[in-house]
Scaffold this motif. Structure first.
Motif, PDB file in Angstrom:
ATOM      1  N   SER A 133       0.901  -1.208   0.099  1.00  0.00           N
ATOM      2  CA  SER A 133       0.091  -0.093   0.108  1.00  0.00           C
ATOM      3  C   SER A 133       0.947   1.324   0.165  1.00  0.00           C
ATOM      4  CB  SER A 133      -0.911  -0.077   1.261  1.00  0.00           C
ATOM      5  OG  SER A 133      -0.170   0.145   2.186  1.00  0.00           O
ATOM      6  N   HIS A 134       0.403   2.426  -0.358  1.00  0.00           N
ATOM      7  CA  HIS A 134       0.980   3.657  -0.398  1.00  0.00           C
ATOM      8  C   HIS A 134      -0.365   4.888  -0.316  1.00  0.00           C
ATOM      9  CE1 HIS A 134       0.087   5.022  -4.351  1.00  0.00           C
ATOM     10  NE2 HIS A 134       0.145   3.693  -4.680  1.00  0.00           N
ATOM     11  N   ALA A 135       0.143   5.975   0.344  1.00  0.00           N
ATOM     12  CA  ALA A 135      -0.988   6.941   0.519  1.00  0.00           C
ATOM     13  C   ALA A 135      -0.411   8.280   0.249  1.00  0.00           C
ATOM     14  CB  ALA A 135      -1.516   6.820   1.916  1.00  0.00           C
ATOM     15  N   TYR A 136      -1.629   9.169  -0.253  1.00  0.00           N
ATOM     16  CA  TYR A 136      -1.294  10.544  -0.712  1.00  0.00           C
ATOM     17  C   TYR A 136      -2.205  11.392  -0.558  1.00  0.00           C
ATOM     18  CZ  TYR A 136      -3.623   8.662  -4.830  1.00  0.00           C
ATOM     19  OH  TYR A 136      -4.313   8.157  -5.699  1.00  0.00           O
ATOM     20  N   TYR A 137      -1.823  12.641  -0.082  1.00  0.00           N
ATOM     21  CA  TYR A 137      -3.131  13.747  -0.118  1.00  0.00           C
ATOM     22  C   TYR A 137      -3.530  14.011  -1.510  1.00  0.00           C
ATOM     23  CZ  TYR A 137      -2.181  14.134   4.815  1.00  0.00           C
ATOM     24  OH  TYR A 137      -1.909  13.805   6.004  1.00  0.00           O
ATOM     25  N   ARG A 138      -4.587  14.617  -1.554  1.00  0.00           N
ATOM     26  CA  ARG A 138      -5.246  15.004  -3.042  1.00  0.00           C
ATOM     27  C   ARG A 138      -5.978  16.183  -2.729  1.00  0.00           C
ATOM     28  NH1 ARG A 138      -9.701  11.317  -5.423  1.00  0.00           N
ATOM     29  NH2 ARG A 138     -10.558  13.230  -6.222  1.00  0.00           N
ATOM     30  N   ASN A 139      -6.368  16.787  -3.796  1.00  0.00           N
ATOM     31  CA  ASN A 139      -7.112  18.052  -3.743  1.00  0.00           C
ATOM     32  C   ASN A 139      -7.603  18.286  -4.977  1.00  0.00           C
ATOM     33  OD1 ASN A 139      -7.584  21.136  -4.399  1.00  0.00           O
ATOM     34  ND2 ASN A 139      -7.845  20.754  -2.134  1.00  0.00           N
ATOM     35  N   ALA A 140      -8.962  18.327  -5.392  1.00  0.00           N
ATOM     36  CA  ALA A 140      -9.735  18.478  -6.467  1.00  0.00           C
ATOM     37  C   ALA A 140     -10.929  18.891  -6.296  1.00  0.00           C
ATOM     38  CB  ALA A 140      -9.621  17.208  -7.347  1.00  0.00           C
ATOM     39  N   GLY A 141     -11.660  19.843  -7.254  1.00  0.00           N
ATOM     40  CA  GLY A 141     -13.003  20.218  -7.222  1.00  0.00           C
ATOM     41  C   GLY A 141     -13.358  20.770  -6.026  1.00  0.00           C
ATOM     42  N   GLY A 142     -12.262  21.578  -5.244  1.00  0.00           N
ATOM     43  CA  GLY A 142     -12.723  22.207  -3.960  1.00  0.00           C
ATOM     44  C   GLY A 142     -12.494  21.308  -2.639  1.00  0.00           C
ATOM     45  N   LEU A 143     -12.429  19.780  -2.934  1.00  0.00           N
ATOM     46  CA  LEU A 143     -12.461  19.126  -2.009  1.00  0.00           C
ATOM     47  C   LEU A 143     -10.906  18.626  -1.438  1.00  0.00           C
ATOM     48  CD1 LEU A 143     -15.441  16.912  -2.781  1.00  0.00           C
ATOM     49  CD2 LEU A 143     -15.300  18.523  -1.233  1.00  0.00           C
ATOM     50  N   ASP A 144     -10.563  18.731  -0.254  1.00  0.00           N
ATOM     51  CA  ASP A 144      -9.430  18.156   0.185  1.00  0.00           C
ATOM     52  C   ASP A 144      -9.504  16.785   0.677  1.00  0.00           C
ATOM     53  OD1 ASP A 144      -8.142  20.766  -0.260  1.00  0.00           O
ATOM     54  OD2 ASP A 144      -8.563  21.477   1.916  1.00  0.00           O
ATOM     55  N   GLY A 145      -8.607  15.939   0.303  1.00  0.00           N
ATOM     56  CA  GLY A 145      -8.702  14.540   0.783  1.00  0.00           C
ATOM     57  C   GLY A 145      -7.468  13.716   0.900  1.00  0.00           C
ATOM     58  N   ILE A 146      -7.635  12.594   1.139  1.00  0.00           N
ATOM     59  CA  ILE A 146      -6.429  11.718   1.432  1.00  0.00           C
ATOM     60  C   ILE A 146      -7.155  10.338   0.767  1.00  0.00           C
ATOM     61  CG2 ILE A 146      -7.396  10.795   3.616  1.00  0.00           C
ATOM     62  CD1 ILE A 146      -4.321  10.391   4.347  1.00  0.00           C
ATOM     63  N   ASN A 147      -6.011   9.463   0.117  1.00  0.00           N
ATOM     64  CA  ASN A 147      -6.123   8.357  -0.719  1.00  0.00           C
ATOM     65  C   ASN A 147      -5.114   7.300  -0.021  1.00  0.00           C
ATOM     66  OD1 ASN A 147      -7.573   7.432  -3.548  1.00  0.00           O
ATOM     67  ND2 ASN A 147      -5.334   6.364  -3.188  1.00  0.00           N
ATOM     68  N   VAL A 148      -5.781   5.971  -0.335  1.00  0.00           N
ATOM     69  CA  VAL A 148      -4.849   4.806   0.128  1.00  0.00           C
ATOM     70  C   VAL A 148      -5.121   4.037  -1.021  1.00  0.00           C
ATOM     71  CG1 VAL A 148      -4.322   3.039   1.811  1.00  0.00           C
ATOM     72  CG2 VAL A 148      -5.171   5.321   2.861  1.00  0.00           C
ATOM     73  N   SER A 149      -3.988   3.513  -1.557  1.00  0.00           N
ATOM     74  CA  SER A 149      -4.031   2.449  -2.591  1.00  0.00           C
ATOM     75  C   SER A 149      -3.326   1.135  -2.129  1.00  0.00           C
ATOM     76  CB  SER A 149      -3.277   3.067  -3.750  1.00  0.00           C
ATOM     77  OG  SER A 149      -4.031   4.096  -4.464  1.00  0.00           O
ATOM     78  N   LEU A 150      -4.269   0.097  -2.187  1.00  0.00           N
ATOM     79  CA  LEU A 150      -3.622  -0.949  -1.836  1.00  0.00           C
ATOM     80  C   LEU A 150      -3.807  -2.214  -2.958  1.00  0.00           C
ATOM     81  CD1 LEU A 150      -6.394  -2.931  -0.840  1.00  0.00           C
ATOM     82  CD2 LEU A 150      -6.306  -0.974   0.499  1.00  0.00           C
ATOM     83  N   CYS A 151      -2.771  -3.147  -2.935  1.00  0.00           N
ATOM     84  CA  CYS A 151      -2.586  -4.450  -3.775  1.00  0.00           C
ATOM     85  C   CYS A 151      -2.759  -5.552  -2.893  1.00  0.00           C
ATOM     86  CB  CYS A 151      -1.509  -4.098  -4.619  1.00  0.00           C
ATOM     87  SG  CYS A 151      -1.341  -5.526  -5.948  1.00  0.00           S
ATOM     88  N   LEU A 152      -3.876  -6.339  -3.258  1.00  0.00           N
ATOM     89  CA  LEU A 152      -3.823  -7.765  -2.505  1.00  0.00           C
ATOM     90  C   LEU A 152      -4.476  -8.677  -3.615  1.00  0.00           C
ATOM     91  CD1 LEU A 152      -6.586  -7.705   0.044  1.00  0.00           C
ATOM     92  CD2 LEU A 152      -6.131  -5.836  -1.366  1.00  0.00           C
ATOM     93  N   GLY A 153      -3.956  -9.983  -3.630  1.00  0.00           N
ATOM     94  CA  GLY A 153      -4.317 -10.857  -4.681  1.00  0.00           C
ATOM     95  C   GLY A 153      -4.400 -10.390  -5.952  1.00  0.00           C
ATOM     96  N   THR A 154      -5.577 -10.554  -6.414  1.00  0.00           N
ATOM     97  CA  THR A 154      -5.835  -9.947  -7.940  1.00  0.00           C
ATOM     98  C   THR A 154      -6.654  -8.909  -8.085  1.00  0.00           C
ATOM     99  OG1 THR A 154      -7.918 -11.261  -7.790  1.00  0.00           O
ATOM    100  CG2 THR A 154      -6.090 -12.677  -8.662  1.00  0.00           C
ATOM    101  N   VAL A 155      -6.481  -7.929  -6.801  1.00  0.00           N
ATOM    102  CA  VAL A 155      -7.346  -6.549  -7.353  1.00  0.00           C
ATOM    103  C   VAL A 155      -6.377  -5.582  -6.810  1.00  0.00           C
ATOM    104  CG1 VAL A 155      -9.454  -7.893  -6.712  1.00  0.00           C
ATOM    105  CG2 VAL A 155      -8.273  -6.711  -4.793  1.00  0.00           C
ATOM    106  N   VAL A 156      -6.828  -4.296  -7.138  1.00  0.00           N
ATOM    107  CA  VAL A 156      -6.204  -3.009  -6.713  1.00  0.00           C
ATOM    108  C   VAL A 156      -7.364  -2.504  -5.948  1.00  0.00           C
ATOM    109  CG1 VAL A 156      -5.040  -0.836  -7.295  1.00  0.00           C
ATOM    110  CG2 VAL A 156      -4.384  -3.108  -8.586  1.00  0.00           C
TER     111      VAL A 156
END
Length: 223
Positions: A165-188
């Motif tokens: 996994s890894h995580a990053y901050y994001r800002n788009a459309g006036g919304l502040d946010g945080i995103n976590v991406s993860l990889c397990l088995g056959t899915v992202v």
């Protein structure tokens, strides 16, 4: 459900479970926008911080290639107590693109994807799952996704046992946010939390990601 074919895309609203409320669906998280930052505290309402911590999370070979499997892998209202379900969708690709033809497009070879969105106290959390035909293809997609997202501001979200996994901050459309991406088995999987200008707590994102992992693992075991 949007069923993708070689000639077009048909859209069907999902009404199989309480989670899949008719609506517009989730945003595509690969267009992450300009990075932001923030670490203000917010409780992880209804999320189980101990879920999904087993070391075997990356070992399954189940392919989530049906609407029912995708729904089972996404968090439901019972696993998200305190959060109101908003929208849900599942897409099944009838003619997936071979990964060798995808180049840098990390989700090009997905055989299916789905999302579920919840809302609480002015914030939203979106769970997005992209399924691939096998583990090597999913791992390749994870590497490409991580390379694309490396340009954004890193978020200090704790590691997730059993998943890359890894995580990053994001800002788009006036919304502040945080995103976590993860990889397990056959899915992202991706967990995105957004709020109207608020700073978001990495602990909440971590807890939500654990909930997602737990759901994916249970769905894989039941298949």
């Amino acid at each position: 459900m949007r069923v993708k074919t070689g000639t077009g895309t048909a859209t069907v609203l999902l009404a199989v479970s309480a989670l899949f409320v008719p609506g517009c669906g989730a945003e595509q998280s690969k267009d992450a926008g300009t990075p932001g930052a923030g670490t203000a505290s917010k409780p992880a309402a209804g999320a189980d911080a101990g879920a999904g911590s087993g070391a075997s999370a990356a070992e399954f070979s189940t392919v989530f290639n049906t609407e029912q499997k995708i729904q089972a892998a996404l968090p439901d209202p019972a696993s998200m107590m305190g959060w109101k379900p908003k929208t849900g969708r599942a897409d099944v690709v009838e003619q997936p693109t071979p990964s060798a033809q995808c180049g840098a497009d990390w989700d090009c070879a997905a055989v299916a994807d789905g999302s579920a969105k919840f809302e609480e106290a002015g914030e939203t959390v979106t769970f997005h799952l992209r399924a691939f035909a096998d583990q090597p293809t999913a791992q390749d997609a994870c590497r490409k996704e991580a390379m694309q997202m490396a340009k954004y501001t890193k978020a200090e979200v704790a590691p997730l046992d059993g998943a890359t996994s890894h995580a990053y901050y994001r800002n788009a459309g006036g919304l502040d946010g945080i995103n976590v991406s993860l990889c397990l088995g056959t899915v992202v999987g991706q967990v995105t939390i957004e709020g109207g200008g608020s700073n978001l707590d990495p602990k909440t994102a971590h807890s939500m990601a654990l909930t997602f992992i737990d759901r994916v693992r249970k769905a894989a075991a039941a298949s």
